[in-house]
Enzyme design. Structure first.
Site, PDB file in Angstrom:
ATOM      1  N   ASP A  48     -46.301   0.152 -32.007  1.00 33.44           N
ATOM      2  CA  ASP A  48     -46.397  -0.442 -33.545  1.00 33.44           C
ATOM      3  C   ASP A  48     -47.857  -0.791 -33.749  1.00 33.44           C
ATOM      4  O   ASP A  48     -47.750  -1.663 -34.710  1.00 33.44           O
ATOM      5  CB  ASP A  48     -45.724  -1.733 -32.688  1.00 33.44           C
ATOM      6  CG  ASP A  48     -46.371  -2.696 -32.024  1.00 33.44           C
ATOM      7  OD1 ASP A  48     -47.169  -2.078 -31.281  1.00 33.44           O
ATOM      8  OD2 ASP A  48     -46.261  -3.972 -32.068  1.00 33.44           O
ATOM      9  N   GLU A  49     -48.637  -0.159 -33.431  1.00 32.43           N
ATOM     10  CA  GLU A  49     -50.217  -0.280 -33.950  1.00 32.43           C
ATOM     11  C   GLU A  49     -51.066   0.817 -34.066  1.00 32.43           C
ATOM     12  O   GLU A  49     -50.849   1.958 -33.339  1.00 32.43           O
ATOM     13  CB  GLU A  49     -50.726  -1.318 -33.117  1.00 32.43           C
ATOM     14  CG  GLU A  49     -51.072  -1.145 -31.692  1.00 32.43           C
ATOM     15  CD  GLU A  49     -51.878  -2.369 -31.162  1.00 32.43           C
ATOM     16  OE1 GLU A  49     -53.013  -2.261 -31.204  1.00 32.43           O
ATOM     17  OE2 GLU A  49     -51.152  -3.128 -30.612  1.00 32.43           O
ATOM     18  N   ASP A 102     -51.000  -3.551 -37.380  1.00 34.13           N
ATOM     19  CA  ASP A 102     -50.160  -4.018 -36.435  1.00 34.13           C
ATOM     20  C   ASP A 102     -48.928  -4.722 -36.977  1.00 34.13           C
ATOM     21  O   ASP A 102     -48.918  -5.329 -38.165  1.00 34.13           O
ATOM     22  CB  ASP A 102     -50.826  -5.227 -35.734  1.00 34.13           C
ATOM     23  CG  ASP A 102     -50.142  -5.210 -34.352  1.00 34.13           C
ATOM     24  OD1 ASP A 102     -49.454  -4.649 -33.945  1.00 34.13           O
ATOM     25  OD2 ASP A 102     -50.344  -6.549 -34.005  1.00 34.13           O
TER      26      ASP A 102
END
Length: 393
Positions: free
Chosen positions: A132-133, A12
């Site tokens: 974003d992960e 993350d």
DNA sequence: TCTGGGGTCCTGGGGCTA
DNA sequence: TCTGTAGCCCCAGGACCC
């Protein structure tokens, strides 16, 4: 107990959008910065009052007027109690001096591609979970790195070796992400996706946490149920009313009683998850299920008095959706609309087409048919158009 | 002065059909 | 032929996530 043979990582990025903005505006490091709202809050250059060099001037949260929400905030701003999805006007009360920056999704997507490519160069089994992960299946990579030795000794130390090797790989991944982007990330390592996701949150920012199968009770069970991916505010509140606050209490709840309150499938999932059971694979390839466009108006629009404006925006949304479909090379068999009224009530209508389309006029026609099925009595806050049942063109 | 935009998944009701 | 039912699809709404 989860299958202990898998090694899954959840990576993350730390305060991703805010961190990308800090690369662009390094002078804001250490300050409360909030990202969100429209494009009006662009930083601008101003000449120094004393006749010095021009300096960049940023919008302050206290000056914001509108309906925007926070997309993300730096950890300094979060310390004041502001969070993603909070209205900007409300956030301005908590931290009026915070810097306000507009979102720049093109830039975030650029950094997203950079960090994912960097990870894939080391560990190719990657599941995309948004900008974003990602989840990474490290099982084979870890196995390949373990040196075969004496069988009995290997068996004795296999568990510790596995997680030691996984930890080394995770540290490599953090380094390669930093080299590729200048940004930090947090990684959780565990035998499955659910626990890895929780682990990645434990030592944020720039963290690395490992939760192995035998540690589930000690490390997972004391946490609040809300920390489980999939338990949102509604479910957490309902569990709370039923006397269940922690993951451990949920794990020990009677499955039949849970099913009575949450439905069979949902209850089974919650109970398994709380006990650390999750056999979902890391999915490296997936197709989108729907593509949509929607907009919230600056002021609520009247279906009759603002008809011309509504019609124009409706057609624009259909044209944008059509161009999204064509760019991504999909045609849609189900066109739908979404309306949110001034009282925040949301309605949707769908229409199934005889043949899939990516054509703006055809989408506009089908969406128009959907609109005729909605009673338009209240002012409209939001209008959206959606394309589902996608087929590659 | 509450509450964005773009998604996924699940549930439940209703219609259709075998 | 009538009825009950299971399975499937479509549709609408809701919860959740980033």
């Amino acid at each position: 107990m989860p299958d202990p043979s898998r090694v899954i990582a959840h990576l993350d990025m730390d305060a991703f959008y805010a961190s990308v903005e800090l690369l662009r505006y390094p002078e804001l490091r250490g300050m409360s910065v909030v990202i969100g709202g429209g494009s009006r809050q662009q930083p601008r250059w101003e000449n120094d009052a004393q006749g010095g060099a021009p300096r960049r001037v940023f919008a302050r949260l206290r000056d914001y007027v509108g309906r925007g929400v926070i997309t993300t905030a730096t950890y300094e701003a979060r310390a004041f109690g502001v969070n993603s999805a909070m209205g900007l006007m409300k956030a301005a009360k908590k931290v009026p001096d915070a810097i306000l920056l507009p979102t720049d999704f093109d830039e975030y997507r650029k950094y997203s591609r950079l960090f994912k490519a960097a990870v894939q160069a080391i560990a190719p089994q990657v599941e995309d979970r948004g900008i974003d992960e990602i989840y990474i299946d490290l099982t084979e990579l870890v196995a390949a790195r373990l040196t075969p030795g004496d069988e009995s000794e290997a068996r004795r130390t296999r568990e510790t070796d596995t997680w030691w090797s996984a930890r080394e790989i995770a540290l490599e991944l953090k380094l390669t992400v930093r080299d590729a982007t200048g940004l930090s990330c947090s990684i959780g390592l565990a035998p499955n996706k659910l626990i890895a996701k929780i682990a990645s949150e434990l030592n944020k920012p720039d963290g690395l946490a490992i939760i192995t199968a035998p540690e589930i009770e000690a490390r997972l069970w004391p946490l609040p149920v809300r920390r489980m991916h999939g338990v949102g505010p509604k479910s957490a509140a309902k569990l709370g009313r039923l006397g269940i606050a922690s993951i451990g209490e949920l794990a020990q709840a009677e499955p039949a009683w849970l099913a009575q309150n949450f439905g069979k499938a949902n209850a089974a999932w919650m109970h398994d998850a709380a006990n650390g059971r999750d056999d979902r694979p890391v999915v490296t390839l997936s197709e989108p299920k729907s593509i949509s466009r929607e907009t919230t108006f600056d002021r609520d629009l009247h279906p009759v008095h603002d008809r011309a404006q509504l019609t124009r925006i409706f057609s624009e949304l259909c044209a944008e959706l059509s161009s999204d479909l064509q760019r991504k090379q999909y045609a849609s068999k189900t066109i739908g609309i979404k309306l949110r009224f001034e009282n925040f009530k949301t309605v949707t209508r769908d229409s199934t087409l005889a043949t899939p389309t990516d054509d703006a006029a055809e989408i506009r026609r089908a969406a128009g048919e959907c609109l005729k099925r909605v009673e338009l009595e209240k002012r409209i806050r939001l209008l959206g158009v959606r394309a589902g049942s996608l087929l590659p063109t």
